[in-house]
Scaffold this active site. Structure first.
Site, PDB file in Angstrom:
ATOM      1  N   ASN A  40      -4.037 -14.388  -9.197  1.00  0.00           N
ATOM      2  CA  ASN A  40      -5.048 -14.949 -10.102  1.00  0.00           C
ATOM      3  C   ASN A  40      -4.517 -15.901 -11.171  1.00  0.00           C
ATOM      4  O   ASN A  40      -4.947 -15.856 -12.322  1.00  0.00           O
ATOM      5  CB  ASN A  40      -5.832 -13.838 -10.818  1.00  0.00           C
ATOM      6  CG  ASN A  40      -6.623 -13.014  -9.852  1.00  0.00           C
ATOM      7  OD1 ASN A  40      -6.121 -11.998  -9.349  1.00  0.00           O
ATOM      8  ND2 ASN A  40      -7.822 -13.439  -9.530  1.00  0.00           N
ATOM      9  N   LYS A 128      -1.454  -8.834   1.296  1.00  0.00           N
ATOM     10  CA  LYS A 128      -0.992 -10.212   1.068  1.00  0.00           C
ATOM     11  C   LYS A 128       0.389 -10.216   0.390  1.00  0.00           C
ATOM     12  O   LYS A 128       1.306 -10.922   0.826  1.00  0.00           O
ATOM     13  CB  LYS A 128      -1.986 -10.976   0.181  1.00  0.00           C
ATOM     14  CG  LYS A 128      -1.651 -12.442   0.087  1.00  0.00           C
ATOM     15  CD  LYS A 128      -2.184 -13.103  -1.144  1.00  0.00           C
ATOM     16  CE  LYS A 128      -1.175 -13.026  -2.249  1.00  0.00           C
ATOM     17  NZ  LYS A 128      -1.568 -13.689  -3.482  1.00  0.00           N
ATOM     18  N   HIS A 148      -6.853 -19.324   0.003  1.00  0.00           N
ATOM     19  CA  HIS A 148      -6.883 -20.647   0.655  1.00  0.00           C
ATOM     20  C   HIS A 148      -6.764 -20.515   2.175  1.00  0.00           C
ATOM     21  O   HIS A 148      -7.486 -21.192   2.920  1.00  0.00           O
ATOM     22  CB  HIS A 148      -5.737 -21.522   0.133  1.00  0.00           C
ATOM     23  CG  HIS A 148      -5.847 -21.828  -1.324  1.00  0.00           C
ATOM     24  ND1 HIS A 148      -6.873 -22.571  -1.861  1.00  0.00           N
ATOM     25  CD2 HIS A 148      -5.049 -21.480  -2.361  1.00  0.00           C
ATOM     26  CE1 HIS A 148      -6.712 -22.672  -3.166  1.00  0.00           C
ATOM     27  NE2 HIS A 148      -5.615 -22.020  -3.491  1.00  0.00           N
TER      28      HIS A 148
END
Ligand code: SF4
Length: 235
Positions: A40, A128, A148
């Protein structure tokens, strides 16, 4: 899907080049902490936060014994400082307790799925982050899926998924050998510079012809700003 990934990978390499890869293997703890700090926020700010930790502490053992407030102050620029500092302190101390020192070197001997299982046990670490450790420090052929990669893979038509976790599973099942690093890095570049979240610049996209999303989201060339072209000139 494998041949389509291959094709997309080649097109993106011809547009953006082969991404740089650090010749020296990066330490897995460094990559884990850097990836937690990157959540973030922008690359620039997460890098500054990481550099602050590296500059102001001798090693990860010292970060482990520092007060959470001190860690927070060092990483404040990257946002979510309280949450990230708490996760980092817990992880480092857990490693100290389990291994007698702050190390993730034991992961080097494990297969990919076991590395992921080991890492997601830690507070604040998801698939991730674990897959970034696999790709960037253990040199495994795994493509991490961030916002993305998830968005672009869906728009292009490679997958039709609702969650990054599902995208991760499908892409990695079909990834051609040796493609992970360039495919991951260049899809992120595509997502940041061209296939933007709110305004995909389809008319200047190298994947325009093969993307299944293009017709639904045609943006006239007049909506592409001068800055968009300048940005493309610099890639
Ligand atoms: S054509 Fe448009 S929607 Fe498709 S990948 Fe390119 S920018 Fe994204």
């Amino acid at each position: 899907m494998k041949s389509l990934i291959n094709k997309i990978n080649k097109i993106l390499i011809s547009k953006f080049g082969v991404p740089n890869r650090n010749a020296a293997e990066m330490d897995p703890v460094d990559v884990l902490i850097a990836t937690i700090l990157s959540q973030n926020t922008t690359d620039k700010n997460s890098y500054k936060a990481y550099k602050n930790l590296k500059a102001n502490f001798k090693n990860w053992n010292e970060v482990a014994s520092a007060k959470q407030k001190t860690i927070e102050q060092n990483i404040r620029i990257g946002g979510l400082a309280k949450q990230k500092a708490k996760s980092i302190k817990i992880i480092l101390n857990e490693l100290l307790k389990q291994k007698g020192k702050v190390t993730l070197d034991y992961l080097k001997k494990l297969p990919n799925d076991e590395v992921v299982s080991e890492l997601v046990k830690f507070n604040g670490v998801g698939v991730k982050t674990a897959s970034c450790v696999l790709l960037f420090s253990l040199n495994r052929d795994v493509c991490p899926v961030d916002t993305h990669v998830h968005r672009t893979a869906n728009r292009i038509g490679l997958v039709k998924t609702k969650s990054p976790e599902k995208t991760f599973e499908l892409l990695n099942k079909n990834l051609p050998a040796g493609a992970a690093h360039s495919f991951h890095t260049n899809l992120i570049k595509l997502g940041r510079d061209i296939c933007k979240s709110g305004r995909p610049l389809c008319t200047i996209c190298p994947l325009f012809k093969i993307c299944t999303y293009a017709e639904k989201n045609m943006h006239s060339i007049s909506k592409v700003t001068k800055n968009d072209f300048l940005l493309l000139d610099n890639v």
